[in-house]
Design a protein around this motif. Structure first.
Motif: not given
Ligand code: HEM
Ligand code: FES
Lengths: 144, 226, 160
Positions: C52, C55, C140-143
């Motif tokens: 990661e 964002a 994905k999912e705000g990352k």
């Protein structure tokens, strides 16, 4: 000892060339030591314990074998406790130090002319005695 | 046509004319020793162990990392991941022990043959210096793997040095580079082990061997001043 | 008579040969493990799945930002033409880490002025011989997650 009383007749030493005779023998000795080293390393590889932890002392902390005699002597020196509270620590450190100092200055302490040990029984006996004590302390340190 | 033997001979002669290397080698080899001087090759074997220590030590230093966070793991890498790393570390450990054993045996033969007597007192003193440096190698090297045994043996060892009368506290602090065995101790021991001691020992060794070459080996059957 | 003189010489020769051979064998036996030891260990452990890097809001349009992925510098660019993309930030010329040139809206290597296209990593001008390798990038999912390099690690795939 009849040899002792003989006058030291001047003698020509029997000489051997350093090269190649001595050097070759030395190389052979090195060869053997190299073989021994690799064999020992293969059969008994150097170990590694848990990572150092300053918060937990393991059982049986011991110095390397060549410091064991001094280490054990320091422990044994507690018999001098009757001479004062600091006496064991002082004797335990000072006596080995004095011993080392005497060894250091050996050539200036032993100035007699005779060389080989078999013609110097006092030196021979002293050496064996000191060696026996050091070995005994080392073994004792290892198993205590 | 270039003849390789001719060329190399010519090159050697060219060098020899400027610096007499071959003459130096000849002068250092063409000496004699008394047939009765039984050295049992002990000094030479100690020297050999030192050479082994230098070689394996440099190899270990290429991967070893002297900080409390990384030292232990770098030893694990050497032991488990590098080719022959276990062999090099194990030979270094064994050769260290053999070097001390042979150094002591060498000393014993000097004592028993009376080889320390006039005119070899200085060779003896230099030899005692070599013995202390060798023990210093053992003391500093023991800490470097940074495992439990290393850490606590050094803690106790430096504590003992702290029992020296009057200057004990200072000696202990000085050895540890602080109040306790810590990162400062590790870098200190590492520096001494890989820089200070090798240079000092090599220097004394050269002196030792020069003196021996100059005076020749003692004839244990002859009395001093023969 | 001849037999008598020839024999010792022949024996000496073979002993010399034997000694020479075992000497060389020993040297080889000592050197081989040392050379093997000098070979560095594989850096295989590095990739532990996509990492990661932030964002999507951290990478607004017309921006480029250097992030660290498995200890390697990666540049995340966001352009109108190409969208959000990840390229290796190691210049293919001599290894300098590239930067984002705000004014021109392209990737710039500060060492010898190499310029790269932020849409596909290709070389616009300057000495770099190859395009910058692209990295897998998913949101994905705000990352924003960066994975493995796409295709050849040396970036020798033909541009799209
Ligand atoms: C790193 C340790 C040492 C090395 C590498 C070393 C090396 C040598 C070598 C190669 C010799 C030539 C003769 C032989 O091989 O026995 C020698 C002789 C000698 N060594 Fe050492 N030595 C060391 C430590 C010592 C110690 C601890 C002493 C005693 C305190 C000592 C005292 C002498 C003396 C007096 C000689 C002359 C012997 C004679 O003339 O017969 N050395 N040393
Ligand atoms: S290193 Fe990038 S242009 Fe030279």
């Amino acid at each position: 000892m009849s040899r002792e009383s003989e006058p030291a007749a001047p003698r020509e030493p029997d000489l051997l060339p350093f090269w190649p005779h001595y050097v070759l023998s030395e190389f052979i000795a090195w060869y053997i030591v190299l073989g021994v080293l690799i064999t020992l390393a293969a059969l008994f590889p150097a170990g590694l314990e848990e990572k150092a932890n300053a918060l937990q002392t393991p059982e049986h902390v011991k110095p390397e074998w060549y410091f064991l005699a001094v280490y054990q002597f320091l422990k044994v020196a507690s018999v001098f406790a009757s001479l004062g509270s600091e006496a064991p620590r002082l004797t335990g450190i000072l006596l080995p130090a004095i011993g080392m100092a005497l060894l250091f200055f050996l050539p200036f302490l032993d100035r007699g002319p005779k060389r080989p040990a078999r013609r110097r029984p006092l030196l021979l006996i002293l050496t064996i005695l000191i060696l026996a004590v050091v070995i005994a302390l080392t073994v004792w340190g290892q198993y205590s | 046509m270039l003849n390789p033997t001719r060329v190399s001979q010519g090159l050697l002669a060219w060098i020899e004319e400027r610096i007499p290397v071959q003459a130096w080698i000849a002068a250092s080899l063409h000496v004699t020793i008394p047939r009765s001087a039984h050295t049992f090759y002990l000094g030479g074997i100690t020297l050999f162990c030192f050479v082994v220590q230098g070689t394996t030590g440099i190899l270990l230093a290429l991967y070893y990392q002297p900080t409390p966070e990384t030292a232990y793991d770098s030893i694990l890498v050497i032991m488990n991941q590098l080719n022959f790393g276990w062999l090099i570390r194990s030979v270094h450990a064994w050769s260290a022990n053999l070097m001390i054993i042979f150094c002591i045996l060498h000393l014993l033969r000097i004592v028993l043959q009376g080889a320390y007597k006039k005119p070899r007192e200085i060779t003896w003193l230099v030899g005692m210096g070599l013995l202390f440096l060798t023990l210093g190698f053992g003391f500093t090297g023991y800490l470097l793997p940074w495992d439990q045994r290393a850490f606590w043996a050094t803690t106790v060892g430096t504590e003992i040095a702290g029992a020296v009368p009057f200057i004990g506290d200072f000696v202990r602090q000085f050895l540890r580079g602080g109040a306790d065995v810590s990162a400062a101790t590790l870098t200190r021991f590492f520096g001494v082990h890989v820089l200070v001691l090798p240079v000092a020992l090599a220097g004394l060794l050269v002196l030792h061997l020069l003196l021996i070459h100059q005076q020749g080996l003692a004839d244990p059957e002859g009395d001093e001043n023969e | 008579m001849t037999e008598f003189t020839v024999k010792p010489i022949r024996r000496r020769k073979s002993i010399q040969l034997l000694l020479g051979f075992s000497f060389i064998a020993t040297i080889g036996g000592v050197l081989a493990p040392i050379i093997a030891y000098l070979i560095p260990r594989e850096n295989a452990a590095a990739y532990g799945g996509p990492s990661e890097v932030g964002a999507p809001e951290d990478f607004p349009l017309n921006s480029g930002k250097i992030v660290s992925v498995n200890d390697k510098p990666v540049i995340i660019v966001n352009t109108k033409a190409g969208g959000l993309k990840a390229f290796s930030a190691i210049c293919t010329h001599l290894g300098c880490v590239v930067t984002w040139n705000e004014r021109k809206g392209i990737i710039h290597s500060p060492c010898h002025d190499g310029l790269f296209n932020p849409v596909n990593g290709s070389v616009i001008s300057g000495p770099p011989p190859r395009p910058l390798p692209q990295y897998e990038l998913v949101v994905k999912e705000g990352k924003v997650l960066v994975g493995k390099p796409l295709g050849n690690i040396y970036g020798e795939r033909s541009g799209e």
